[in-house]
Enzyme design. Structure first.
Site, mmCIF file in Angstrom:
data_model
loop_
_atom_site.group_PDB
_atom_site.id
_atom_site.type_symbol
_atom_site.label_atom_id
_atom_site.label_comp_id
_atom_site.label_asym_id
_atom_site.label_seq_id
_atom_site.Cartn_x
_atom_site.Cartn_y
_atom_site.Cartn_z
ATOM 1 C CE LYS A 1 42.589 41.656 44.441
ATOM 2 N NZ LYS A 1 42.932 40.653 43.399
ATOM 3 C CB SER B 1 35.028 42.753 46.406
ATOM 4 O OG SER B 1 34.671 43.740 45.458
#
Lengths: 318, 318
Positions: free
Chosen positions: A54, A304
């Site tokens: 992110k 991720s």
């Protein structure tokens, strides 16, 4: 239809992120390869600053604003956790005030990350509503978790990095929540290696993107889903991710809760990388035959994020 | 006194290992740095083939024998696990038969690794005795887990690799079992960065090297110790590791069982790397004040292995 991000946007993002974001490793994994008959690689974004991919989109957005002399007096956002931690991390590095709205049930390690990096934290059931109220009161600007071209272009740098190690994979599996990560990665991959299949994986209990694909556009999910993959449960996808997914993603598959937990253990055991359950859905799709691949295919699993604390592990281990 | 390994030996080893052994990453860790006031790096040998640094010494020994036209018809060894897995891995890569003697209580993931790589496995309480009997019966040669200059030189490549990333650390903390790893690493570090302090860490319940240092030479431990750091409980150290430790290691500290478990969790949480408890003793020494360091010191933790299975995690999490 919103304009699509392209390789120029992703390359500009890569330039901005230099020195601020890690080039995380793309490792081959012998054990997963033996087991699946594919040559399996993992792109280890769990080793990224603030614990997930992110920060890529977040830094790209903030630095683009700064380049244009358009930095707001503060930013606000809403997130189940990883975007919140990334905004807290990036704004603290750049000296920008930030307010982060999180659900009361957010994973403890993600809450701890936001606190560690010093952002103001508001717990609320109504994430977008509370966030917009704070923005109105303070004149802060929204840093959207996924529905923004600068966020998508930033996330695309994970795609160019994995292609630098594995230039023409047969299959890339990407966890799907709001769809920002797969939008960026698929844009990069289809520009550089059009033969590569890009497949998204989302929890069957929270299929925001699959639902949008069936309906021809984003629609709100009927209720707030609870998945072990806590990072993949946004209330909806956005117009921009939807457009990129339609253009560049070959398929989005849904995965059961039952498939995620063993895949998460398995990823930890085989790669020695602590991922969060959301990051193990690609492996879950392989192990549960939700996707197929030709013999000797080269497969990249995008891992991720890693924001699962020992507390999370203990709960899962019981 | 045995002859000491030198940089020529380690550089020759590095040449032999090229393409067979991973250059594992040496990562900075912000969270551990904030917490300790040092700049903390981890050398992630848990990401090594077969799950630990042990393949370095094993491949170096086998390839040296092959260079000299002196490959035996088979090799035998004894090990609590990581050396066993490394011998199984390396002999399967090179096509050499291998027998591995392990204790009946060996960690399941280490037993599974030996089986996966196809070595013959013998469980025995009398590790060296059974191993020598098999060698006599079959004409196999011992590949010693630590008391061999080729093993020490191979392990030394972990030291040159970490110095390539962190050229003059103030302190390097190395887990100590039989002493092979710290012998190699300390040899490399004192040659290239003599100002660096090299400190070994061993479990207080199984202080083979500390005992040897107090006695002026290797002595058998009074009984077989059980530590959560299962990889650091050899019955004794060897003459060669002892000589290298005397020459190149600044200090060996002992660490309580109580300090290891929280450090192991902490390493996992902060670095997202699944280590085995044995690999967390360096961090345990920092967090329990068993070692000290000047403000802003650069500290490298050698995370020696990652062979803890989900089963191990589940037990530890309870």
């Amino acid at each position: 239809m919103p304009e699509l991000v392209d390789m120029n946007d992703i390359e500009r993002a890569a330039g901005r992120l230099r020195g601020l974001v890690r080039h995380t490793p793309t490792w081959s994994c012998e054990r997963l390869s033996e087991q699946t008959g594919a040559r399996v690689f993992v792109k280890a974004e769990n080793l990224q600053h603030a614990g997930s991919f992110k920060v890529r989109g977040t830094f790209n957005t903030l630095l683009s604003w700064r380049e244009c002399g358009d930095l707001p007096s503060g930013v606000a956002t809403f997130s189940a956790g990883n975007h919140a931690a990334a905004v807290a991390y990036a704004t603290s590095r750049l000296g920008i005030p930030a307010v982060v709205c999180m659900p009361p049930g957010a994973v403890a390690s993600k809450v701890a990350a936001v606190r560690r990096y010093g952002a103001e934290l508001v717990f609320t059931e109504d994430l977008p509503g509370t966030c917009h109220q704070i923005m109105a009161e303070r004149g802060y600007r929204l840093l959207h978790p996924f529905d923004d071209p600068l966020v998508i272009a930033g996330h695309g740098t994970a795609g160019t990095e994995l292609l630098a190690k594995v230039p023409t994979p047969d299959l890339v599996l990407v966890p799907v929540g709001g769809g920002g990560l797969i939008s960026g990665i698929a844009t990069a991959i289809k520009a550089r290696s059009p033969v590569t299949r890009v497949v998204g994986v989302e929890p069957a209990v929270s299929p925001a993107v699959s639902l949008a694909l069936r309906h021809g556009g984003p629609v709100p999910l009927p209720g707030h889903a609870i998945s072990i993959a806590d990072g993949l449960c946004p209330p909806f996808t956005g117009d921009r991710p939807f457009a990129h997914i339609q253009a560049f993603v070959d398929e989005v598959v849904e995965i059961s809760e039952e498939a995620i937990l063993p895949a998460w253990w398995h990823l930890l055991d085989a790669t020695k990388l602590l991922a969060e359950p959301s990051a193990a859905v690609g492996l879950a799709a392989m192990l549960s035959d939700a996707v197929s691949w030709p013999a000797d295919a080269t497969v990249v699993l995008v891992v991720s994020g890693g924001n699962t604390s020992p507390d999370g592990l203990r709960r899962l281990a019981q």
